[in-house]
Design a protein around this motif. Structure first.
Motif, PDB file in Angstrom:
ATOM      1  N   SER A 194       0.740  -1.206  -0.084  1.00 43.28           N
ATOM      2  CA  SER A 194       0.214  -0.049  -0.094  1.00 43.28           C
ATOM      3  C   SER A 194       0.723   1.156  -0.100  1.00 43.28           C
ATOM      4  O   SER A 194       2.016   1.213   0.502  1.00 43.28           O
ATOM      5  CB  SER A 194      -0.880   0.088   1.230  1.00 43.28           C
ATOM      6  OG  SER A 194      -0.204  -0.029   2.511  1.00 43.28           O
ATOM      7  N   ASP A 197      -1.239   8.806   0.137  1.00 46.09           N
ATOM      8  CA  ASP A 197      -0.954  10.008  -0.606  1.00 46.09           C
ATOM      9  C   ASP A 197      -0.212  11.006   0.291  1.00 46.09           C
ATOM     10  O   ASP A 197       0.557  10.456   1.197  1.00 46.09           O
ATOM     11  CB  ASP A 197      -2.339  10.723  -0.965  1.00 46.09           C
ATOM     12  CG  ASP A 197      -2.984  11.421   0.217  1.00 46.09           C
ATOM     13  OD1 ASP A 197      -2.288  11.182   1.344  1.00 46.09           O
ATOM     14  OD2 ASP A 197      -4.190  11.475   0.091  1.00 46.09           O
ATOM     15  N   TYR A 208      -6.201   9.555   0.536  1.00 43.48           N
ATOM     16  CA  TYR A 208      -6.145   8.466  -0.519  1.00 43.48           C
ATOM     17  C   TYR A 208      -5.126   7.281  -0.363  1.00 43.48           C
ATOM     18  O   TYR A 208      -3.899   7.778   0.030  1.00 43.48           O
ATOM     19  CB  TYR A 208      -6.209   9.031  -2.139  1.00 43.48           C
ATOM     20  CG  TYR A 208      -7.437   9.705  -2.473  1.00 43.48           C
ATOM     21  CD1 TYR A 208      -8.547   9.019  -2.938  1.00 43.48           C
ATOM     22  CD2 TYR A 208      -7.503  10.819  -2.111  1.00 43.48           C
ATOM     23  CE1 TYR A 208      -9.724   9.810  -3.312  1.00 43.48           C
ATOM     24  CE2 TYR A 208      -8.393  11.823  -2.680  1.00 43.48           C
ATOM     25  CZ  TYR A 208      -9.949  11.249  -3.024  1.00 43.48           C
ATOM     26  OH  TYR A 208     -10.830  11.899  -3.632  1.00 43.48           O
ATOM     27  N   LEU A 210      -3.173   3.942  -2.333  1.00 40.33           N
ATOM     28  CA  LEU A 210      -3.203   2.603  -3.199  1.00 40.33           C
ATOM     29  C   LEU A 210      -2.863   1.275  -2.480  1.00 40.33           C
ATOM     30  O   LEU A 210      -2.066   1.187  -1.568  1.00 40.33           O
ATOM     31  CB  LEU A 210      -1.892   2.946  -4.279  1.00 40.33           C
ATOM     32  CG  LEU A 210      -2.200   4.227  -5.288  1.00 40.33           C
ATOM     33  CD1 LEU A 210      -0.841   4.512  -6.029  1.00 40.33           C
ATOM     34  CD2 LEU A 210      -3.262   4.040  -6.053  1.00 40.33           C
ATOM     35  N   TRP A 212      -2.226  -2.883  -3.776  1.00 42.53           N
ATOM     36  CA  TRP A 212      -1.910  -3.927  -4.708  1.00 42.53           C
ATOM     37  C   TRP A 212      -1.169  -4.952  -4.055  1.00 42.53           C
ATOM     38  O   TRP A 212      -0.657  -5.152  -3.089  1.00 42.53           O
ATOM     39  CB  TRP A 212      -1.200  -3.408  -5.950  1.00 42.53           C
ATOM     40  CG  TRP A 212       0.147  -2.905  -5.564  1.00 42.53           C
ATOM     41  CD1 TRP A 212       1.388  -3.737  -5.823  1.00 42.53           C
ATOM     42  CD2 TRP A 212       0.654  -1.934  -4.915  1.00 42.53           C
ATOM     43  NE1 TRP A 212       2.486  -3.065  -5.604  1.00 42.53           N
ATOM     44  CE2 TRP A 212       1.954  -1.818  -4.901  1.00 42.53           C
ATOM     45  CE3 TRP A 212      -0.075  -0.583  -4.552  1.00 42.53           C
ATOM     46  CZ2 TRP A 212       3.050  -0.906  -4.048  1.00 42.53           C
ATOM     47  CZ3 TRP A 212       0.863   0.353  -3.646  1.00 42.53           C
ATOM     48  CH2 TRP A 212       2.483   0.335  -3.739  1.00 42.53           C
ATOM     49  N   LEU A 233      -4.811  -2.540  -9.144  1.00 40.76           N
ATOM     50  CA  LEU A 233      -4.484  -1.573  -8.486  1.00 40.76           C
ATOM     51  C   LEU A 233      -5.803  -1.007  -7.998  1.00 40.76           C
ATOM     52  O   LEU A 233      -6.454  -0.335  -8.871  1.00 40.76           O
ATOM     53  CB  LEU A 233      -3.685  -0.862  -9.307  1.00 40.76           C
ATOM     54  CG  LEU A 233      -3.070   0.547  -8.656  1.00 40.76           C
ATOM     55  CD1 LEU A 233      -2.139   0.323  -7.705  1.00 40.76           C
ATOM     56  CD2 LEU A 233      -2.346   1.135  -9.922  1.00 40.76           C
ATOM     57  N   ARG A 234      -5.961  -0.912  -6.709  1.00 40.70           N
ATOM     58  CA  ARG A 234      -7.033  -0.128  -5.906  1.00 40.70           C
ATOM     59  C   ARG A 234      -6.724   1.304  -5.575  1.00 40.70           C
ATOM     60  O   ARG A 234      -5.740   1.485  -5.130  1.00 40.70           O
ATOM     61  CB  ARG A 234      -7.808  -0.990  -5.038  1.00 40.70           C
ATOM     62  CG  ARG A 234      -7.976  -2.398  -5.562  1.00 40.70           C
ATOM     63  CD  ARG A 234      -8.628  -3.055  -3.911  1.00 40.70           C
ATOM     64  NE  ARG A 234      -8.749  -4.560  -4.761  1.00 40.70           N
ATOM     65  CZ  ARG A 234     -10.052  -5.171  -5.556  1.00 40.70           C
ATOM     66  NH1 ARG A 234     -10.558  -4.355  -5.750  1.00 40.70           N
ATOM     67  NH2 ARG A 234     -10.045  -6.415  -5.778  1.00 40.70           N
ATOM     68  N   VAL A 235      -7.578   2.258  -5.922  1.00 41.43           N
ATOM     69  CA  VAL A 235      -7.315   3.705  -5.236  1.00 41.43           C
ATOM     70  C   VAL A 235      -8.450   3.758  -4.083  1.00 41.43           C
ATOM     71  O   VAL A 235      -9.828   3.347  -4.398  1.00 41.43           O
ATOM     72  CB  VAL A 235      -7.656   4.547  -6.166  1.00 41.43           C
ATOM     73  CG1 VAL A 235      -7.457   5.958  -5.465  1.00 41.43           C
ATOM     74  CG2 VAL A 235      -6.640   4.511  -7.293  1.00 41.43           C
TER      75      VAL A 235
END
Length: 246
Positions: A194, A197, A208, A210, A212, A233-235
């Motif tokens: 992870s 931001d 936010y 990320l 994966w 890939l998730r936001v």
């Protein structure tokens, strides 16, 4: 930072450039930089020499309450020990201060490829109380440094004896929360990763992340055997949710 050879030990010269349009660039003192930016231009923040304990990926850019840029990073001190430092742009000049004391600890990295990081120093985070927060981890533990915003001198620090947290050691895939199954999550040896931001999102209370899945570092060498399927890939948006609507 710059590197002379594929050996990561040859990283040197912490540098900084800024732009309003990604076309026209300036150094911290306002001098114009021409593209491509090179080491010969006056964008150097701290002239750390090769084998000086600085590494690409080890510097973090943050801002104080006056929006002055502050770069946190690590390098060797005069005795060759790895220590945390901060550089702030003050009146057009970079002022460098050591912000912590890790004793006789030394991370001596070398070689090519993607290496396992032993040290992390976070960006500064204003607390609204005249303090800046910096979190850190190394092989001996983790802790937090509070800096006086006016002087960048440490006012207090905490140190935990626990092992570094999940930001430096990937969490097992089975423990990583996800909204739906990821085909890559069941692959042998896969790890959950992870990244948060690095600034304000523009919405109060919103940040936010990320997420994966990937295999661990292999020093950029080819792998043998089957490879995992592509990971999603998730936001992830945290905060700002109420009443079933964003």
């Amino acid at each position: 930072v710059w590197r002379d050879t594929p050996d990561c030990a040859t990283n040197h010269d912490l540098s900084h450039a800024r732009s309003r349009d990604m076309v026209h660039w300036q150094a911290g003192d306002g001098q114009t930089l021409t593209l491509p930016i090179t080491i010969r231009q006056k964008a150097v923040v701290d002239p750390v020499p090769p084998n000086g304990g600085i590494i690409n990926g080890g510097a973090r850019l943050g801002f104080d309450s006056q929006l002055r840029p502050i770069i946190t990073y690590h390098k060797y001190d005069a005795e060759g020990k790895t220590q945390p430092f901060a550089a702030r742009l003050e009146d057009g000049k970079w002022v460098i201060r050591r912000i912590g004391d890790w004793g006789d600890y030394r991370w001596e990295f070398h070689g090519g490829g993607s290496i396992k990081f032993q040290v992390r120093v976070s960006q500064v985070k204003p607390t609204g109380e005249g303090l800046l927060r910096v979190d850190w981890t190394n092989e001996r533990g983790q802790g937090t440094i509070w800096l006086d915003e006016a002087t960048l001198t440490p006012t207090k620090a905490t140190k935990a004896s626990a092992k570094p947290n999940a930001r430096t050691k990937p969490t097992p895939a089975a423990q990583h929360a996800r909204p739906k199954p990821d085909p890559a999550a069941k692959f042998p040896g896969i790890q959950a990763r992870s990244a948060n931001d690095s600034g304000e999102s523009g919405s109060p209370g919103v940040r936010y992340e990320l997420r994966w899945f990937t295999l661990g570092a292999n020093r950029d060498r080819p792998r043998k055997g089957p490879l995992p399927p592509p990971s999603i890939l998730r936001v992830i948006r945290h905060g700002g949710y109420a009443g079933g609507k964003w």
